[in-house]
Design an enzyme around this catalytic site. Structure first.
Site, PDB file in Angstrom:
ATOM      1  N   GLY A 116       0.842   7.498  -0.150  1.00 52.70           N
ATOM      2  CA  GLY A 116      -1.022   7.105  -0.404  1.00 52.70           C
ATOM      3  C   GLY A 116      -0.233   5.706  -0.779  1.00 52.70           C
ATOM      4  CB  CYS A 117      -3.624   2.862  -0.008  1.00 50.34           C
ATOM      5  SG  CYS A 117      -4.684   3.706  -1.417  1.00 50.34           S
ATOM      6  CE1 TYR A 118      -4.903   1.001  -5.966  1.00 46.45           C
ATOM      7  CE2 TYR A 118      -5.775   3.653  -5.570  1.00 46.45           C
ATOM      8  CZ  TYR A 118      -6.282   2.393  -5.884  1.00 46.45           C
ATOM      9  OH  TYR A 118      -7.403   1.891  -6.040  1.00 46.45           O
TER      10      TYR A 118
END
Lengths: 348, 348, 348, 348
Positions: B156-158
């Site tokens: 995921g990006c985070y």
């Protein structure tokens, strides 16, 4: 899939690399498979590691800015000049003498005559001979002469957007009247990197304003010079640029009188005929261009329409002012001048 | 200058190409020299010409979206899954059976166990066997297993932004306490393409708000799973994401307790040691990262600092949520899985 | 419907009116029914018609900027000082001697002691006697002393957002540990009006960066001074401000350790108890604050949450940095000092 | 200082208060000293506490949205209609019958004849009698008839910006030719609150596009109707609206043919003569208008220029589309209709 050629690398220099066009050149040249950047100049930052000035520009480890006079030590095939007008004109000479070709991203080599240059830039051109041999770098219209030119004047951002839309219609004699009205909207990178009241975030954000409207902007001269080559009557440009709150992108909405019975379809057909074989100019039939379509690319998106009641023709043109309007078109010109396939390194 | 290899092209499919990550994949895969995109799916747009949906995506003339079930007719080497969670899990099987490798840009193959997946996504994982063989696609930490994996769960990006900063510090045992506080700021493309009250321009512009703060966001599970592998004590994530008015980019500011006498220099040294040989992760010593540094690239910029009075460690991490946080990292994983040089097509 | 009182007008001066806070004061004072602006100063623009500098500020026809020394000719009831720090300290004296009250929007009268001022601003305070009588202008906490003060130090934007959230929780002894982490996000007007590389539109737009993180920002001193008054143990502030791409607005996300068994509901109850009777501070229970809620107003929106696993308390606070964080709060203070109803002219 | 009058409060209703114009009305009516808002309607939100829908709109504690049919229980002096076109036309009748006056912010009462209305909105007007008595609410041109009107059709945002610039020049016969070209740029709030692909943040940000160009936008009809009243020849409008990335604000750049020998100074003189006594329309001589000048206000900023070579006249006009282009102008009309001083509550 890009063709994998067995090309010899060419050697490149960038003169004036701390502005937005220089930065964009640095960025996209890293994607070009057949180049080696030999030098990068800045008078203010000479000696600074490139990586300290552009911490995010990967791939330039070991590079330092040098001063222009230090470039004599380098042998290059082509130099991009991103210098203030007046300076480009002078620096072309030493590079030419070393057999380097020149793409000037400034205005010094866009005009056909020193008189016209002086009229718009209020300077005596220091190299009228070089000016006379230089070529206006709009590849879709001057491709063959660009291939063999020693000096190419890369077109201004506004003229690029406008000329790509108008020239086919002029050539096919669809336009009449005495003027075209060019209502352009430009992102802030077009205003340059120097901090000023005008470019402060708080001033620009949630704002929009016209500036230098009418005949005050220097790009009028460049537009009229090229327009005159494709029309057999005098057509003046009324130019109204606007500053809009976006970083990059340029949109021109051009209106003019059309000959009786010219239809929207006819205008579109003429544009298609001019550009359907072109890799970077795209004619839209059912939707209008938007700036975002062209962001970070060499593409120009065009559309055309007609208001029959008033015989008004409208052309819509979207480019990236740093893309087709500056650095990417400069690389397109370089590809032509160095014999690479025209699209090399310009995928986007 | 990119090395010019004599590579055989590989065949690629994209499942789910109408969202932002699919679009970004389409865009950057055109710059990759050794690929051929064979199919592009969309359940809603099946039959539509790709060029009608993305008028600005050049280089896909002749492509049409197809439905997922039509992909059986294609033989590909690797498929990117950009499908809603739950759907990716199911569609991995048929592609694997055709000997295609998988990079899943969704959450279905990021967890080690179906239990953990269910805890955060409230779904019984439909393919627990495939899940157990899948690999978490953070190349800087799992490079070797990615190379041979059949299925990679693209992070995921985070979590990408946070783990790149924390893992070296955890591994070197600089961190103590029971929690890390992750204050993240994400551009709106991270919220997806569906129009909603939350993503309306007027709602986002000149606004900023936290959402799903604490333990409510699903990325908490993914972060804690990976953190646990590098710490020998329980460390919980307090996660506070914010939506900020920009299109793309993600910034994480992470604070935590450090062991007595840990210095800022020590933290930076550890980060340098971890990443100085990495092409896409950059440790900054004298300035702090900014989102713009990472825009439209696979780069992550990190910095670290210490507040001695309170023994607080701070890590700053900037990525592009669609870049290193999604599509670009997916291509990095693909390069590893297909045997290309890891940086191929990722120059920026 | 605003009560229609039969008030005598009061006479007001603004010292330093070419920055963002001065401009905002000029704007909102036009809505105040009981005031007459007598003078407006600018050292750089002395002599300029106000209307030429602010073409859009209606209602100031006939006004000209004057120099500070010319203000001796005016008799006013209150002066707003919007001067650089150091200068406000000095100019308070002559106005006080003419029996004008002072609201200083700078930092010179925020501290309790010259020592603390020197520590954070590196200046010997030129008026220690006046400093000792000045009052910290956070009306919700110091209302009664503001009413009779001759000099009010209007709080900084960051401290306003943070203190409004923390003070009730400190007073009710819900917080423990040795530090609070303040992750703040500010619009660009907070960085001032001087053009610089940092505030150039192209630099700010589509960007976000932390700056002066840890203990480097001067607002740390102001926050800790006020925090100390409501806590019986040492609590340090770890402060991480970020610049975000919006013109106005400020968001603080504050995390800290809470005592065992403190619940989110308890935190909200404490905030409600503190502010439900306040006109400008609003506690939200079901949604989180957003910057846009507070734009162009004197309002502050608060929310609170708890992560039980780690005993972390979170406070969310949104204000307009030019509103409750500067000019609007200054008018609130003025209303108290001049005996007007506190909300006069502050409807938004 | 606003005059303190001993006015009786008037009772007001807002029909349709969940859109941007309704919200803006709610916001600014709180600053008006002589009003009491009696009801606020929404068909979708009937029953919802206003404070839950607009958590940041202070001063409406206790209010709930009601359905339109419930308004019969209220006795009001004036109703603002912010309803979809077609619906306003119908709802005017019951309010008129209760002796309430009407300001319609939609299009239903802007036209002089049902035929013209039908031509542009493709609807049979349900109340032709009311339509015939309604007045076009451009106060600078129709002030006296507005004062006594029962129904005022509040002008569209685009027509407001254009007509304020053109009407003086038409009246003084400076314009010739068969058409005016209106190139307008509008913020996104003008596109309404419904989430759509077009208004998604990611679509709008860093973008700009023309739409409904030529004669396709309904505001053409409204502009031509009013233009015809001040010109003795047929003048068609070529209208090219653009969506620009800002929340609020509208800019129109209008070009047209001028009679021989008309100068820029003459155009400015005519504009000054028309508006120097007006509180809300401002003619600029040395700089061009910008959208930000007009934000959150009832002001319109105008400038004019001439290109002599082509006899082109240019008018620049900046307003806030929600200000002078909608809610603020509606309050200006209300002030006239209810006998308040025209500027009451409109300080900005």
């Amino acid at each position: 899939m890009e063709p994998i050629l067995n090309k010899q690398p060419k050697f490149i220099g960038i003169a004036g690399a701390t502005g937005y066009t220089g930065e964009e050149l640095l960025r996209i040249l890293k994607r070009h498979p057949y180049l080696s950047v030999e030098f990068v100049t800045s008078e203010n930052e000479a000696g600074t590691a490139l990586h300290d000035y552009y911490p995010d520009l990967q791939g330039y480890a070991g590079y330092r800015f040098i001063a222009l006079e230090e470039t004599v030590n380098f042998k290059v095939d082509l130099v991009f000049l991103c210098l203030p007008h007046g300076q480009s004109a002078q620096w072309a000479r030493p590079f030419i003498q070393q057999n380097a070709k020149i793409v000037d991203l400034g205005a010094d080599y866009r005009f056909d005559t020193p008189e016209e240059y002086k009229k718009w830039y209020d300077l005596d051109h220091p190299e009228p001979d070089l000016l006379s041999e230089s070529v206006y770098g709009l590849p879709e219209w001057n491709r063959e002469v660009i291939k063999t030119a020693r000096i190419v004047g890369n077109p201004g951002c506004y003229p690029t957007s406008v000329l790509l839309g108008l020239l086919p219609l002029l050539k096919e004699k669809l336009i009449t009247g005495n003027s075209v009205v060019v209502d352009s909207k430009s992102g802030v990178s077009g205003a340059g990197k120097s901090p000023s009241k005008t470019t402060h975030y708080v001033q620009v954000n949630e704002n929009l304003t016209a500036y230098k409207a009418g005949r005050a902007h220097r790009h009028v001269g460049e537009m009229e010079q090229e327009i005159a080559k494709y029309s057999d009557f005098s057509l003046k440009v009324v130019f109204i640029p606007h500053l809009v709150p976006l970083t990059r992108g340029l949109y021109s909405t051009v209106t003019f009188q059309i000959h009786k019975d010219v239809t929207a379809q006819q205008m579109r057909d003429v544009l298609h005929q001019a550009y359907d074989a072109e890799p970077f100019v795209h004619v839209m039939d059912t939707i209008l261009p938007g700036i975002k379509m062209a962001t970070s690319s060499n593409h120009c998106f065009l559309a055309a329409d007609v208001v029959e009641e008033t015989r008004t023709g409208i052309v819509f043109s979207a480019i990236d002012n740093l893309g087709k309007g500056a650095a990417w078109q400069a690389v397109q010109n370089m590809n032509l001048m160095l014999g690479f396939p025209e699209e090399t390194g310009l995928n986007a």
